[in-house]
Design a protein around this motif. Structure first.
Motif, PDB file in Angstrom:
ATOM      1  N   ASP A 103       0.967  -1.223   0.031  1.00 31.23           N
ATOM      2  CA  ASP A 103      -0.030   0.112   0.111  1.00 31.23           C
ATOM      3  C   ASP A 103       0.931   1.237   0.018  1.00 31.23           C
ATOM      4  OD1 ASP A 103      -2.067  -1.745  -0.055  1.00 31.23           O
ATOM      5  OD2 ASP A 103      -2.412  -1.395   2.122  1.00 31.23           O
ATOM      6  N   ASP A 110       2.477   7.106  -6.698  1.00 32.98           N
ATOM      7  CA  ASP A 110       1.637   8.124  -7.188  1.00 32.98           C
ATOM      8  C   ASP A 110       1.852   9.481  -6.721  1.00 32.98           C
ATOM      9  OD1 ASP A 110       0.015   5.979  -8.197  1.00 32.98           O
ATOM     10  OD2 ASP A 110      -1.685   6.373  -7.014  1.00 32.98           O
ATOM     11  N   PRO A 114       0.165  11.040  -9.908  1.00 37.61           N
ATOM     12  CA  PRO A 114      -1.366  11.162  -9.240  1.00 37.61           C
ATOM     13  C   PRO A 114      -2.429  11.367  -9.998  1.00 37.61           C
ATOM     14  CG  PRO A 114      -0.257  13.389  -9.418  1.00 37.61           C
ATOM     15  CD  PRO A 114       0.646  12.576  -9.941  1.00 37.61           C
ATOM     16  N   ILE A 115      -2.383  11.583 -11.509  1.00 36.02           N
ATOM     17  CA  ILE A 115      -3.492  11.382 -12.260  1.00 36.02           C
ATOM     18  C   ILE A 115      -3.453  10.400 -13.228  1.00 36.02           C
ATOM     19  CG2 ILE A 115      -4.366  12.830 -14.440  1.00 36.02           C
ATOM     20  CD1 ILE A 115      -4.332  14.410 -11.822  1.00 36.02           C
ATOM     21  N   ALA A 127      -0.085  18.777  -9.960  1.00 37.09           N
ATOM     22  CA  ALA A 127      -0.800  17.817  -8.881  1.00 37.09           C
ATOM     23  C   ALA A 127       0.052  16.830  -8.261  1.00 37.09           C
ATOM     24  CB  ALA A 127      -1.766  16.631  -9.838  1.00 37.09           C
ATOM     25  N   GLN A 130       1.517  18.660  -5.198  1.00 36.20           N
ATOM     26  CA  GLN A 130       0.586  18.570  -3.976  1.00 36.20           C
ATOM     27  C   GLN A 130       0.451  17.163  -3.500  1.00 36.20           C
ATOM     28  OE1 GLN A 130      -3.045  20.481  -6.495  1.00 36.20           O
ATOM     29  NE2 GLN A 130      -3.515  21.088  -4.444  1.00 36.20           N
ATOM     30  N   ARG A 131       0.308  16.240  -4.142  1.00 33.93           N
ATOM     31  CA  ARG A 131       0.215  14.830  -3.570  1.00 33.93           C
ATOM     32  C   ARG A 131       1.587  14.580  -2.813  1.00 33.93           C
ATOM     33  NH1 ARG A 131      -3.099   9.572  -4.797  1.00 33.93           N
ATOM     34  NH2 ARG A 131      -2.201   8.327  -3.417  1.00 33.93           N
ATOM     35  N   ASP A 134       1.447  15.979   0.662  1.00 26.36           N
ATOM     36  CA  ASP A 134       0.824  15.195   1.462  1.00 26.36           C
ATOM     37  C   ASP A 134       1.410  13.905   1.911  1.00 26.36           C
ATOM     38  OD1 ASP A 134      -2.055  14.790   2.671  1.00 26.36           O
ATOM     39  OD2 ASP A 134      -1.826  12.926   1.598  1.00 26.36           O
ATOM     40  N   ARG A 139       1.430  10.927   5.055  1.00 28.44           N
ATOM     41  CA  ARG A 139       1.223   9.487   4.658  1.00 28.44           C
ATOM     42  C   ARG A 139       2.631   8.801   5.014  1.00 28.44           C
ATOM     43  NH1 ARG A 139      -3.240   7.271   5.039  1.00 28.44           N
ATOM     44  NH2 ARG A 139      -2.744   5.561   3.712  1.00 28.44           N
ATOM     45  N   LYS A 142       3.089   8.379   8.833  1.00 30.43           N
ATOM     46  CA  LYS A 142       2.286   7.479   9.255  1.00 30.43           C
ATOM     47  C   LYS A 142       2.555   6.003   9.083  1.00 30.43           C
ATOM     48  CE  LYS A 142      -2.871   6.200   9.531  1.00 30.43           C
ATOM     49  NZ  LYS A 142      -4.061   6.225   9.226  1.00 30.43           N
ATOM     50  N   PHE A 143       2.958   5.694   7.877  1.00 30.25           N
ATOM     51  CA  PHE A 143       3.308   4.156   7.515  1.00 30.25           C
ATOM     52  C   PHE A 143       4.661   3.962   8.390  1.00 30.25           C
ATOM     53  CE2 PHE A 143       0.826   4.392   3.477  1.00 30.25           C
ATOM     54  CZ  PHE A 143       0.143   3.223   3.633  1.00 30.25           C
ATOM     55  N   TYR A 146       4.272   3.537  11.960  1.00 29.36           N
ATOM     56  CA  TYR A 146       3.539   2.413  12.005  1.00 29.36           C
ATOM     57  C   TYR A 146       4.786   1.079  12.205  1.00 29.36           C
ATOM     58  CZ  TYR A 146       1.166  -2.006  11.095  1.00 29.36           C
ATOM     59  OH  TYR A 146       0.760  -3.217  11.011  1.00 29.36           O
TER      60      TYR A 146
ATOM     61  N   ARG B  53      -0.708  -6.095  14.992  1.00 33.49           N
ATOM     62  CA  ARG B  53      -1.310  -4.985  14.969  1.00 33.49           C
ATOM     63  C   ARG B  53      -1.634  -4.448  13.726  1.00 33.49           C
ATOM     64  NH1 ARG B  53       1.769   0.235  17.492  1.00 33.49           N
ATOM     65  NH2 ARG B  53       0.285   1.936  16.873  1.00 33.49           N
ATOM     66  N   PHE B  55      -2.621  -1.907  10.461  1.00 30.85           N
ATOM     67  CA  PHE B  55      -2.582  -0.669   9.876  1.00 30.85           C
ATOM     68  C   PHE B  55      -3.975   0.154   9.922  1.00 30.85           C
ATOM     69  CE2 PHE B  55      -1.528   2.570   6.773  1.00 30.85           C
ATOM     70  CZ  PHE B  55      -0.666   3.560   7.282  1.00 30.85           C
ATOM     71  N   PRO B 114      -7.456  12.103  -5.626  1.00 35.40           N
ATOM     72  CA  PRO B 114      -6.224  11.922  -6.201  1.00 35.40           C
ATOM     73  C   PRO B 114      -5.209  12.425  -5.557  1.00 35.40           C
ATOM     74  CG  PRO B 114      -7.649  13.581  -7.474  1.00 35.40           C
ATOM     75  CD  PRO B 114      -8.357  12.995  -6.353  1.00 35.40           C
ATOM     76  N   ILE B 115      -5.302  13.614  -4.652  1.00 32.18           N
ATOM     77  CA  ILE B 115      -4.261  14.380  -4.068  1.00 32.18           C
ATOM     78  C   ILE B 115      -4.193  14.030  -2.726  1.00 32.18           C
ATOM     79  CG2 ILE B 115      -3.366  16.748  -3.370  1.00 32.18           C
ATOM     80  CD1 ILE B 115      -3.604  16.229  -6.453  1.00 32.18           C
ATOM     81  N   ALA B 116      -5.196  13.835  -1.914  1.00 26.45           N
ATOM     82  CA  ALA B 116      -4.793  13.418  -0.526  1.00 26.45           C
ATOM     83  C   ALA B 116      -6.222  12.874   0.248  1.00 26.45           C
ATOM     84  CB  ALA B 116      -4.435  14.676   0.260  1.00 26.45           C
ATOM     85  N   ALA B 127      -8.231  17.778 -10.159  1.00 22.31           N
ATOM     86  CA  ALA B 127      -7.472  16.449 -10.501  1.00 22.31           C
ATOM     87  C   ALA B 127      -8.459  15.478 -10.517  1.00 22.31           C
ATOM     88  CB  ALA B 127      -6.483  16.566  -9.422  1.00 22.31           C
ATOM     89  N   GLN B 130      -9.532  14.831 -13.890  1.00 24.31           N
ATOM     90  CA  GLN B 130      -8.629  14.332 -14.859  1.00 24.31           C
ATOM     91  C   GLN B 130      -8.539  12.780 -14.377  1.00 24.31           C
ATOM     92  OE1 GLN B 130      -5.648  17.408 -14.177  1.00 24.31           O
ATOM     93  NE2 GLN B 130      -5.214  17.063 -16.177  1.00 24.31           N
ATOM     94  N   ARG B 131      -8.345  12.532 -13.120  1.00 21.45           N
ATOM     95  CA  ARG B 131      -7.960  11.039 -12.889  1.00 21.45           C
ATOM     96  C   ARG B 131      -9.190  10.102 -13.156  1.00 21.45           C
ATOM     97  NH1 ARG B 131      -4.156   8.079  -8.792  1.00 21.45           N
ATOM     98  NH2 ARG B 131      -4.772   6.072  -8.974  1.00 21.45           N
TER      99      ARG B 131
END
Lengths: 234, 234
Positions: A103, A110, A114-115, A127, A130-131, A134, A139, A142-143, A146, B53, B55, B114-116, B127, B130-131
């Motif tokens: 994941d 992406d 992202p598109i 895009a 921006q992605r 984030d 992310r 967070k991953f 973990y 655990r 995720f 697509p972004i977040a 976005a 488009q996606r």
């Protein structure tokens, strides 16, 4: 048994998670497309071969079995090469951790696409910026946070309390993110002492060290999953 | 054994793939968060419970085992409830198909995000448009065309030649995509006679029909994976 690994040439990509397991195990395998070209992959994708039809590489041919999906290949190889503990609970946990790594890999990919996977990076730059922001700020912490806790819970040195394919994959994740986002990872490693140390220890395992120094290890590049675009690593 | 399923309330989401298998099997299970609220999920995510655990939800508690990741839960339930053939090759193939469905589900979700995932849809609309176009015209035909061929190769009626959890998941995919992209799916179903017929037959299975008519089946909505935003279904 001599395994046949099928994966696109020219990139580490998802195939690399399988290569690391095969190399660490000292398994006998052929990286088919690197010997015969990417065309060797196509008859399987078109359903012209017997056995399970893969949607995409990597897939592994083991005798008559055709096994696709990275995490499933590792789950199958694990018990055969002492790359996972024996208990059902540990094997399920290993596979779950590997699927969570999958994941993370999708999300890392992406950031630059992202598109649409079929468009060039250059055609989706705003895009992507921006992605990627984030990903770096939400992310990725967070991953990785973990997985740091997973290591901590298991005694600090291994995701499953002993060496496993999950450790090899975590090495690849740390390497790939370090290549793609060197600035973000430099900051983040301070909060990830266990993952950082695990990645260093995996790189020093004799067979892995030999593999990484060999021409079989394809360098990271801007065609794979982990790509270094400085503007995405602000 | 009474299973405990943990998944966010209010959406079908990834939990629905597990629910369909449990319902079709007539298994004894509790949908914990729907009885106790989403708070019941948190101690597991914070690592305060014994065992693996997770995720993220869904995860299934089966005795002392905690099993996470949708495809892994189904792979574990399959042999216990006659929802997968017996041979190793067939089980590996079933899991690979389910993991490919998981990949499709991520892409379906990302059409509106697509972004977040942490931002509102409204904040990533250009976005998303488009996606979604790429998904409708490239990815959806590629994934669904693949599964149509999988059905064809297996005799036309079942992905694995007999009923399995993969058929249940393909029903959910066809339902979800039909909800999210009614126009695109109306055109596409003509090229997908086997998938279309499979989805109809699954909906008529007595336990599935009873489930779909019950309040346990949460309606599709604009908080889950499959969301209907007309502008994404041009």
């Amino acid at each position: 048994m001599r395994y046949q690994l099928y994966y696109w040439t020219g990139i580490q990509g998802r195939g690399e998670f399988v290569r690391l397991a095969l190399e660490d195990a000292g398994a006998d395998y052929v990286d088919v497309a690197r010997e015969q070209g990417d065309d060797a992959i196509m008859p399987f994708l078109r359903g012209e071969k017997p056995g399970a039809r893969p949607f995409a590489p990597p897939f592994l041919k083991a005798g008559r079995l055709v096994i696709a999906q990275t995490a499933e290949i590792l789950s199958w190889l694990g018990p055969r090469h002492a790359l996972v503990p024996n208990s059902e609970a540990a094997r399920l946990y290993a596979h779950q951790l590997e699927l969570t790594i999958s994941d993370l890999v999708v999300e890392a990919h992406d950031t630059h696409h992202p598109i649409a996977g079929g468009l060039y990076y250059e055609d989706q730059r705003p895009a992507a910026k921006q992605r990627a922001e984030d990903f770096r700020t939400q992310r990725m912490p967070k991953f990785l946070g973990y997985f740091e806790q997973v290591l901590d819970k298991a005694g600090g040195r291994h995701a499953l309390g002993r060496h496993s394919y999950v450790d090899l994959s975590l090495f690849q994740v740390m390497s790939g993110l370090g290549y793609a986002f060197p600035k973000a990872m430099k900051r983040m490693r301070k909060k990830l002492p266990l993952l950082t140390s695990l990645a260093e220890r995996v790189a020093e395992r004799p067979r892995i060290a030999a593999y990484l120094a060999s021409p079989r290890r394809i360098p990271f590049n801007e065609m794979g999953i982990f790509r270094h675009y400085p503007e995405l690593d602000a």
